[in-house]
Design a protein around this motif. Sequence first.
Motif, short mmCIF file in Angstrom:
data_model
loop_
_atom_site.label_atom_id
_atom_site.label_comp_id
_atom_site.label_asym_id
_atom_site.label_seq_id
_atom_site.Cartn_x
_atom_site.Cartn_y
_atom_site.Cartn_z
N ILE A 1 0.86 -1.17 0.00
CA ILE A 1 0.00 0.00 0.00
C ILE A 1 0.90 1.22 0.00
O ILE A 1 1.66 1.43 0.94
CB ILE A 1 -0.93 0.01 1.23
N ASP A 2 0.83 2.01 -1.08
CA ASP A 2 1.59 3.26 -1.15
C ASP A 2 0.74 4.37 -0.53
O ASP A 2 -0.22 4.85 -1.13
CB ASP A 2 1.91 3.63 -2.60
N ILE A 3 1.08 4.76 0.71
CA ILE A 3 0.37 5.84 1.38
C ILE A 3 0.52 7.11 0.56
O ILE A 3 -0.42 7.87 0.38
CB ILE A 3 0.93 6.06 2.80
N MET A 4 1.71 7.35 0.08
CA MET A 4 1.95 8.46 -0.84
C MET A 4 3.02 8.05 -1.82
O MET A 4 3.99 7.39 -1.47
CB MET A 4 2.30 9.76 -0.12
N LEU B 1 -9.13 4.75 2.94
CA LEU B 1 -9.16 6.14 2.50
C LEU B 1 -7.75 6.69 2.44
O LEU B 1 -6.95 6.46 3.35
CB LEU B 1 -9.98 7.00 3.47
N PHE B 2 -7.46 7.46 1.40
CA PHE B 2 -6.20 8.18 1.28
C PHE B 2 -6.52 9.67 1.34
O PHE B 2 -7.47 10.12 0.69
CB PHE B 2 -5.53 7.89 -0.07
N ALA B 3 -5.71 10.44 2.08
CA ALA B 3 -5.93 11.88 2.18
C ALA B 3 -4.60 12.60 2.25
O ALA B 3 -3.59 12.04 2.69
CB ALA B 3 -6.76 12.21 3.42
N VAL B 4 -4.60 13.85 1.79
CA VAL B 4 -3.46 14.75 1.97
C VAL B 4 -4.00 15.99 2.66
O VAL B 4 -5.00 16.59 2.21
CB VAL B 4 -2.81 15.14 0.63
N ASP B 5 -3.36 16.36 3.76
CA ASP B 5 -3.79 17.52 4.54
C ASP B 5 -5.28 17.45 4.85
O ASP B 5 -6.02 18.44 4.72
CB ASP B 5 -3.41 18.82 3.83
N ASP B 6 -5.74 16.27 5.24
CA ASP B 6 -7.12 15.99 5.66
C ASP B 6 -8.16 16.07 4.54
O ASP B 6 -9.36 16.08 4.82
CB ASP B 6 -7.54 16.89 6.82
N ILE B 7 -7.74 16.09 3.28
CA ILE B 7 -8.67 16.08 2.15
C ILE B 7 -8.58 14.71 1.48
O ILE B 7 -7.54 14.36 0.92
CB ILE B 7 -8.36 17.21 1.16
N VAL B 8 -9.67 13.95 1.56
CA VAL B 8 -9.71 12.61 0.99
C VAL B 8 -9.71 12.71 -0.54
O VAL B 8 -10.49 13.46 -1.12
CB VAL B 8 -10.95 11.83 1.47
N PHE B 9 -8.82 11.94 -1.19
CA PHE B 9 -8.76 11.95 -2.65
C PHE B 9 -8.91 10.56 -3.26
O PHE B 9 -9.04 10.44 -4.48
CB PHE B 9 -7.47 12.61 -3.15
N HIS B 10 -8.91 9.52 -2.44
CA HIS B 10 -9.04 8.16 -2.98
C HIS B 10 -9.73 7.29 -1.93
O HIS B 10 -9.34 7.29 -0.76
CB HIS B 10 -7.65 7.61 -3.29
N LEU C 1 0.07 10.19 -5.61
CA LEU C 1 -0.86 9.07 -5.77
C LEU C 1 -1.02 8.32 -4.46
O LEU C 1 -0.10 8.26 -3.64
CB LEU C 1 -0.34 8.09 -6.82
N GLY C 2 -2.18 7.72 -4.28
CA GLY C 2 -2.42 6.71 -3.25
C GLY C 2 -2.71 5.43 -4.02
O GLY C 2 -3.61 5.43 -4.87
#
Length: 112
Positions: free
Chosen positions: A1-4, A55-64, A15-16
């Motif tokens: 699992i690539d967290i980032m 769920l994947f998120a960056v800076d608390d914004i879910v994108f995947h 990407l996630g």
Amino acid sequence: IDIMEHVGNDLGHVLGTLHMPGNSGGDGISKGTEVENVDSEFHTYTLEWTADHILFAVDDIVFHEYKNSADTPFNQKFFLILNVAMGGNLGGDIDPNFSEDTMEVDYVKVYQ
């Protein structure tokens, strides 16, 4: 699992990605987002992994989002990866003048 997974020749694209049998390598289940100031500011990368979803998120914004179930392999131990993809099909051409870079990680937290 690539967290980032930062794309080397497009550093602001993150990407996630989920890799599993049938979806390994370049066929991972992946979605991306754009992250501003990725090379000059810290950002928070989040993976929320339950029996029902990932769920994947960056800076608390879910994108995947991925629906997890008993039929997927994500109910057993997996490697968690922080990745800078350089070269190859994803990372693209590397500038011939490139000599080095740094990926600075402040901390990694795992909750259970």
